[in-house]
Design a protein around this motif. Structure first.
Motif, PDB file in Angstrom:
ATOM      1  N   MET A   1      53.127  36.738  52.961  1.00 27.18           N
ATOM      2  CA  MET A   1      52.307  35.998  52.038  1.00 27.18           C
ATOM      3  C   MET A   1      51.550  36.983  51.142  1.00 27.18           C
ATOM      4  SD  MET A   1      49.763  32.793  52.741  1.00 27.18           S
ATOM      5  CE  MET A   1      49.824  33.086  54.447  1.00 27.18           C
ATOM      6  N   MET A   2      51.349  36.602  49.920  1.00 25.45           N
ATOM      7  CA  MET A   2      50.613  37.441  48.968  1.00 25.45           C
ATOM      8  C   MET A   2      49.142  37.549  49.356  1.00 25.45           C
ATOM      9  SD  MET A   2      52.611  38.388  46.309  1.00 25.45           S
ATOM     10  CE  MET A   2      51.411  38.651  45.045  1.00 25.45           C
ATOM     11  N   LYS A   3      48.543  38.655  49.007  1.00 20.86           N
ATOM     12  CA  LYS A   3      47.120  38.844  49.257  1.00 20.86           C
ATOM     13  C   LYS A   3      46.317  38.102  48.187  1.00 20.86           C
ATOM     14  CE  LYS A   3      47.619  43.408  51.249  1.00 20.86           C
ATOM     15  NZ  LYS A   3      47.455  44.837  51.030  1.00 20.86           N
ATOM     16  N   THR A   4      45.216  37.486  48.613  1.00 21.38           N
ATOM     17  CA  THR A   4      44.307  36.853  47.659  1.00 21.38           C
ATOM     18  C   THR A   4      43.366  37.910  47.095  1.00 21.38           C
ATOM     19  OG1 THR A   4      42.601  36.345  49.291  1.00 21.38           O
ATOM     20  CG2 THR A   4      44.368  34.712  49.018  1.00 21.38           C
ATOM     21  N   THR A   5      42.600  37.531  46.081  1.00 23.23           N
ATOM     22  CA  THR A   5      41.630  38.478  45.535  1.00 23.23           C
ATOM     23  C   THR A   5      40.575  38.827  46.585  1.00 23.23           C
ATOM     24  OG1 THR A   5      40.416  36.644  44.527  1.00 23.23           O
ATOM     25  CG2 THR A   5      41.942  37.839  43.114  1.00 23.23           C
ATOM     26  N   LEU A   6      40.271  37.894  47.487  1.00 21.07           N
ATOM     27  CA  LEU A   6      39.325  38.184  48.564  1.00 21.07           C
ATOM     28  C   LEU A   6      39.927  39.195  49.542  1.00 21.07           C
ATOM     29  CD1 LEU A   6      36.575  37.688  49.826  1.00 21.07           C
ATOM     30  CD2 LEU A   6      37.563  35.749  51.055  1.00 21.07           C
ATOM     31  N   ASP A   7      41.197  39.026  49.897  1.00 17.55           N
ATOM     32  CA  ASP A   7      41.879  40.006  50.757  1.00 17.55           C
ATOM     33  C   ASP A   7      41.790  41.397  50.138  1.00 17.55           C
ATOM     34  OD1 ASP A   7      42.885  38.180  52.725  1.00 17.55           O
ATOM     35  OD2 ASP A   7      44.560  37.680  51.401  1.00 17.55           O
ATOM     36  N   ILE A   8      42.093  41.476  48.863  1.00 18.53           N
ATOM     37  CA  ILE A   8      42.106  42.764  48.167  1.00 18.53           C
ATOM     38  C   ILE A   8      40.709  43.376  48.152  1.00 18.53           C
ATOM     39  CG2 ILE A   8      42.487  43.871  45.918  1.00 18.53           C
ATOM     40  CD1 ILE A   8      44.765  41.701  45.549  1.00 18.53           C
ATOM     41  N   TYR A   9      39.699  42.562  47.906  1.00 20.21           N
ATOM     42  CA  TYR A   9      38.323  43.058  47.902  1.00 20.21           C
ATOM     43  C   TYR A   9      37.969  43.651  49.264  1.00 20.21           C
ATOM     44  CZ  TYR A   9      33.272  43.297  47.462  1.00 20.21           C
ATOM     45  OH  TYR A   9      31.977  43.755  47.435  1.00 20.21           O
ATOM     46  N   ILE A  10      38.260  42.910  50.326  1.00 18.02           N
ATOM     47  CA  ILE A  10      37.927  43.363  51.682  1.00 18.02           C
ATOM     48  C   ILE A  10      38.672  44.645  52.034  1.00 18.02           C
ATOM     49  CG2 ILE A  10      38.147  42.786  54.140  1.00 18.02           C
ATOM     50  CD1 ILE A  10      37.547  39.827  53.267  1.00 18.02           C
ATOM     51  N   ILE A  11      39.938  44.689  51.718  1.00 15.74           N
ATOM     52  CA  ILE A  11      40.738  45.884  52.011  1.00 15.74           C
ATOM     53  C   ILE A  11      40.167  47.097  51.284  1.00 15.74           C
ATOM     54  CG2 ILE A  11      43.011  46.958  51.633  1.00 15.74           C
ATOM     55  CD1 ILE A  11      44.130  44.034  52.172  1.00 15.74           C
ATOM     56  N   GLU A  12      39.797  46.923  50.038  1.00 18.03           N
ATOM     57  CA  GLU A  12      39.227  48.029  49.271  1.00 18.03           C
ATOM     58  C   GLU A  12      37.870  48.458  49.835  1.00 18.03           C
ATOM     59  OE1 GLU A  12      40.633  49.994  46.900  1.00 18.03           O
ATOM     60  OE2 GLU A  12      42.434  48.880  47.448  1.00 18.03           O
ATOM     61  N   LYS A  13      37.044  47.500  50.267  1.00 20.99           N
ATOM     62  CA  LYS A  13      35.744  47.846  50.855  1.00 20.99           C
ATOM     63  C   LYS A  13      35.919  48.600  52.171  1.00 20.99           C
ATOM     64  CE  LYS A  13      31.901  47.146  49.710  1.00 20.99           C
ATOM     65  NZ  LYS A  13      31.028  48.026  48.900  1.00 20.99           N
ATOM     66  N   VAL A  14      36.840  48.141  53.012  1.00 20.58           N
ATOM     67  CA  VAL A  14      37.098  48.841  54.278  1.00 20.58           C
ATOM     68  C   VAL A  14      37.562  50.268  53.973  1.00 20.58           C
ATOM     69  CG1 VAL A  14      38.596  48.948  56.314  1.00 20.58           C
ATOM     70  CG2 VAL A  14      37.593  46.756  55.620  1.00 20.58           C
ATOM     71  N   ALA A  88      49.491  30.595  47.900  1.00 23.07           N
ATOM     72  CA  ALA A  88      50.359  31.637  48.457  1.00 23.07           C
ATOM     73  C   ALA A  88      51.140  31.108  49.652  1.00 23.07           C
ATOM     74  CB  ALA A  88      49.532  32.855  48.851  1.00 23.07           C
ATOM     75  N   LYS A  89      50.471  30.291  50.466  1.00 26.68           N
ATOM     76  CA  LYS A  89      51.136  29.713  51.633  1.00 26.68           C
ATOM     77  C   LYS A  89      52.275  28.792  51.202  1.00 26.68           C
ATOM     78  CE  LYS A  89      49.748  27.652  56.001  1.00 26.68           C
ATOM     79  NZ  LYS A  89      48.644  27.090  56.767  1.00 26.68           N
ATOM     80  N   GLU A  90      52.020  27.961  50.210  1.00 27.57           N
ATOM     81  CA  GLU A  90      53.058  27.067  49.684  1.00 27.57           C
ATOM     82  C   GLU A  90      54.214  27.859  49.080  1.00 27.57           C
ATOM     83  OE1 GLU A  90      53.530  23.746  50.009  1.00 27.57           O
ATOM     84  OE2 GLU A  90      51.821  23.942  51.377  1.00 27.57           O
ATOM     85  N   GLU A  91      53.890  28.918  48.369  1.00 30.26           N
ATOM     86  CA  GLU A  91      54.924  29.762  47.773  1.00 30.26           C
ATOM     87  C   GLU A  91      55.777  30.416  48.860  1.00 30.26           C
ATOM     88  OE1 GLU A  91      57.124  31.804  44.781  1.00 30.26           O
ATOM     89  OE2 GLU A  91      55.908  29.989  44.791  1.00 30.26           O
ATOM     90  N   ALA A  92      55.148  30.879  49.928  1.00 28.06           N
ATOM     91  CA  ALA A  92      55.885  31.486  51.038  1.00 28.06           C
ATOM     92  C   ALA A  92      56.805  30.461  51.691  1.00 28.06           C
ATOM     93  CB  ALA A  92      54.915  32.055  52.066  1.00 28.06           C
ATOM     94  N   LYS A  93      56.328  29.232  51.863  1.00 25.44           N
ATOM     95  CA  LYS A  93      57.161  28.162  52.431  1.00 25.44           C
ATOM     96  C   LYS A  93      58.350  27.878  51.528  1.00 25.44           C
ATOM     97  CE  LYS A  93      53.644  25.479  54.899  1.00 25.44           C
ATOM     98  NZ  LYS A  93      52.935  24.179  54.913  1.00 25.44           N
TER      99      LYS A  93
END
Length: 105
Positions: A1-14, A88-93
């Protein structure tokens, strides 16, 4: 599944906090209980699909000696990450269904 903008923000902060604290990706992998060479953190930081879950973030906060809230935008992120996640979930399905149909032929 694609990363959301929130996922990307968290990954960058970590990543930012990890680097500020002087930890390598492999050091954090080992502290999380992965074997040397697992490249878990590297996959999260470089892959388009993997992201952290709350359990990882809690352990990362302990390892990096910070508050779990340090990984999140304040007061919140303007983008509707829940809608991004659903899309993203729908797209993955849809892609999985296409793949199954293609394999049947």
């Amino acid at each position: 599944m694609m990363k959301t903008t929130l996922d990307i923000y968290i990954i960058e902060k970590v990543k930012q906090i990890r680097e500020e604290k002087g930890f390598t990706r492999e050091q954090v992998d080992i502290k999380l209980g992965f074997s040397p060479g697992a490249n878990y953190i590297s996959h999260i930081e470089n892959d388009t699909t993997n992201s952290y879950n709350l359990y990882h973030l809690n352990e990362l906060a302990k390892i990096l000696d910070c508050d779990i809230a340090d990984f999140f935008p304040r007061p919140y992120q303007e983008a509707n990450s829940l809608q991004e996640y659903r899309n993203a979930k729908e797209e993955a399905k849809r892609k999985a269904k296409e793949k199954r149909e293609k394999e049947k032929k």
